[in-house]
Design a protein around this motif. Structure first.
Motif, mmCIF file in Angstrom:
data_model
loop_
_atom_site.group_PDB
_atom_site.id
_atom_site.type_symbol
_atom_site.label_atom_id
_atom_site.label_comp_id
_atom_site.label_asym_id
_atom_site.label_seq_id
_atom_site.Cartn_x
_atom_site.Cartn_y
_atom_site.Cartn_z
ATOM 1 N N GLU A 47 -44.490 18.259 -27.910
ATOM 2 C CA GLU A 47 -43.334 18.177 -27.015
ATOM 3 C C GLU A 47 -42.111 17.532 -27.664
ATOM 4 O O GLU A 47 -41.066 17.414 -27.026
ATOM 5 N N TRP A 48 -42.230 17.096 -28.914
ATOM 6 C CA TRP A 48 -41.138 16.385 -29.570
ATOM 7 C C TRP A 48 -40.834 16.998 -30.923
ATOM 8 O O TRP A 48 -41.726 17.494 -31.604
ATOM 9 N N ARG A 49 -39.568 16.956 -31.304
ATOM 10 C CA ARG A 49 -39.125 17.457 -32.593
ATOM 11 C C ARG A 49 -38.361 16.360 -33.314
ATOM 12 O O ARG A 49 -37.811 15.451 -32.697
ATOM 13 N N ASN A 50 -38.330 16.455 -34.633
ATOM 14 C CA ASN A 50 -37.583 15.469 -35.393
ATOM 15 C C ASN A 50 -36.083 15.641 -35.161
ATOM 16 O O ASN A 50 -35.594 16.740 -34.896
ATOM 17 N N TYR A 51 -35.377 14.538 -35.233
ATOM 18 C CA TYR A 51 -33.914 14.545 -35.208
ATOM 19 C C TYR A 51 -33.469 13.968 -36.535
ATOM 20 O O TYR A 51 -33.757 12.813 -36.846
ATOM 21 N N GLY A 52 -32.776 14.757 -37.334
ATOM 22 C CA GLY A 52 -32.438 14.310 -38.676
ATOM 23 C C GLY A 52 -33.690 14.256 -39.536
ATOM 24 O O GLY A 52 -34.593 15.091 -39.394
ATOM 25 N N THR A 53 -33.756 13.258 -40.397
ATOM 26 C CA THR A 53 -34.892 13.158 -41.326
ATOM 27 C C THR A 53 -35.503 11.762 -41.270
ATOM 28 O O THR A 53 -35.309 10.940 -42.185
ATOM 29 N N PRO A 54 -36.242 11.463 -40.211
ATOM 30 C CA PRO A 54 -36.925 10.155 -40.160
ATOM 31 C C PRO A 54 -38.014 10.090 -41.228
ATOM 32 O O PRO A 54 -38.609 11.107 -41.585
ATOM 33 N N ASP A 55 -38.268 8.907 -41.732
ATOM 34 C CA ASP A 55 -39.367 8.739 -42.674
ATOM 35 C C ASP A 55 -40.704 8.960 -41.975
ATOM 36 O O ASP A 55 -41.658 9.448 -42.578
ATOM 37 N N LEU A 56 -40.742 8.597 -40.692
ATOM 38 C CA LEU A 56 -41.981 8.726 -39.933
ATOM 39 C C LEU A 56 -41.656 8.784 -38.450
ATOM 40 O O LEU A 56 -40.804 8.043 -37.969
ATOM 41 N N PHE A 57 -42.286 9.697 -37.720
ATOM 42 C CA PHE A 57 -42.305 9.628 -36.262
ATOM 43 C C PHE A 57 -43.680 10.078 -35.822
ATOM 44 O O PHE A 57 -44.168 11.124 -36.223
ATOM 45 N N GLU A 58 -44.321 9.246 -35.019
ATOM 46 C CA GLU A 58 -45.718 9.458 -34.677
ATOM 47 C C GLU A 58 -46.046 8.754 -33.369
ATOM 48 O O GLU A 58 -45.350 7.841 -32.935
ATOM 49 N N LYS A 59 -47.123 9.190 -32.732
ATOM 50 C CA LYS A 59 -47.651 8.463 -31.582
ATOM 51 C C LYS A 59 -48.357 7.204 -32.099
ATOM 52 O O LYS A 59 -49.039 7.230 -33.124
ATOM 53 N N ASN A 60 -48.195 6.109 -31.361
ATOM 54 C CA ASN A 60 -48.698 4.823 -31.796
ATOM 55 C C ASN A 60 -49.457 4.159 -30.653
ATOM 56 O O ASN A 60 -49.056 4.264 -29.493
ATOM 57 N N GLN A 61 -50.541 3.484 -30.953
ATOM 58 C CA GLN A 61 -51.344 2.810 -29.939
ATOM 59 C C GLN A 61 -51.340 1.293 -30.090
ATOM 60 O O GLN A 61 -51.938 0.599 -29.274
ATOM 61 N N ALA A 62 -50.640 0.784 -31.091
ATOM 62 C CA ALA A 62 -50.633 -0.663 -31.335
ATOM 63 C C ALA A 62 -49.546 -1.377 -30.539
ATOM 64 O O ALA A 62 -49.748 -2.503 -30.071
ATOM 65 N N VAL A 63 -48.387 -0.740 -30.381
ATOM 66 C CA VAL A 63 -47.262 -1.349 -29.668
ATOM 67 C C VAL A 63 -46.858 -0.398 -28.550
ATOM 68 O O VAL A 63 -46.255 0.642 -28.802
ATOM 69 N N VAL A 64 -47.194 -0.727 -27.306
ATOM 70 C CA VAL A 64 -46.920 0.165 -26.176
ATOM 71 C C VAL A 64 -46.264 -0.610 -25.045
ATOM 72 O O VAL A 64 -46.479 -1.815 -24.893
#
Length: 231
Positions: A47-64
């Motif tokens: 459901e999500w696309r990159n905007y520009g060129t991030p080094d990383l974009f991911e789902k995360n479970q440590a900080v919510v």
């Protein structure tokens, strides 16, 4: 006989109060969130696309903020050629947000900026400019704490509902941030009798100084809702 009559009378009263209670309690229904996977709980990144060129974009479970996952965006890799990037919702990638022309909505989200700054804006037909002509909302670090921001938007009357090209952009510059609970929900506005009570007028024409403040001005870098606040 008197006891049985009183018992029936009490049952009648209890039944009447129960029915009255049901009638008097207002129905409460939550407005539908029009952002699919805005709570980041879906598996994967469909459901999500990159905007520009991030080094990383991911789902995360440590900080919510809420639930079990948030979106993690990083753009501070010293070996990267880009210092900014993030995520977006774009119609052309099949992630449309179904809004109606002329209607009013509340756009809200939770964010947690570890390093750098987070920029947030909304476009129609463009991922590079806000459709209301506002500068992107800027959010700096908040000592590792989650913050919530909201904005009231009204979709233009000439909005092309068939194309439905409303876009959301979250981009991080030289840093790391988490985003969660992205919501767009339809609302009905009640009249506000305080002119410029939302501080969205660009000048101070509706306000007068009280006493001798050293400074009073509109600012865009610290807001609770909308694009400006009084400082």
């Amino acid at each position: 006989t008197c006891y049985k009559a009183n018992q029936r009378y009490l049952k009648t009263i209890v039944f009447f109060l129960a029915v009255l209670g049901v009638l008097l309690v207002p129905s409460q229904t939550e407005a539908a969130n029009l952002v699919t996977d805005g709570n980041m709980e879906q598996f994967g990144m469909n459901e999500w696309r990159n905007y520009g060129t991030p080094d990383l974009f991911e789902k995360n479970q440590a900080v919510v903020y809420e639930g079990t996952q948030s979106m993690h965006i990083v753009t501070n890799d010293p070996n990267s050629l880009s210092d900014r990037g993030g995520i977006q919702k774009v119609y052309t990638h099949g992630t449309a947000i179904n809004v109606d022309a002329g209607k009013t909505y509340r756009f809200s989200y939770a964010y947690n900026v570890s390093i750098g700054r987070l920029y947030v804006f909304m476009g129609i037909g463009s991922s590079n400019v806000d459709f209301e002509g506002l500068a992107p909302m800027q959010h700096g670090t908040a000592r590792g704490n989650w913050q919530v921001h909201s904005r009231i938007i009204t979709i233009p009357h000439d909005f092309d509902e068939a194309k439905n090209d409303l876009r959301l952009m979250f981009t991080v510059r030289n840093g790391e941030a988490y985003v969660d609970n992205i919501v767009i929900e339809e609302i009905t506005l009640s009249a506000n009798h305080v002119v410029d009570g939302d501080m969205e007028l660009p000048d101070l024409s509706q306000w007068r100084r009280y006493g001798q403040p050293d400074l009073f001005q509109k600012r865009a870098d610290h807001t609770h809702e909308g694009g400006l606040s009084m400082y």
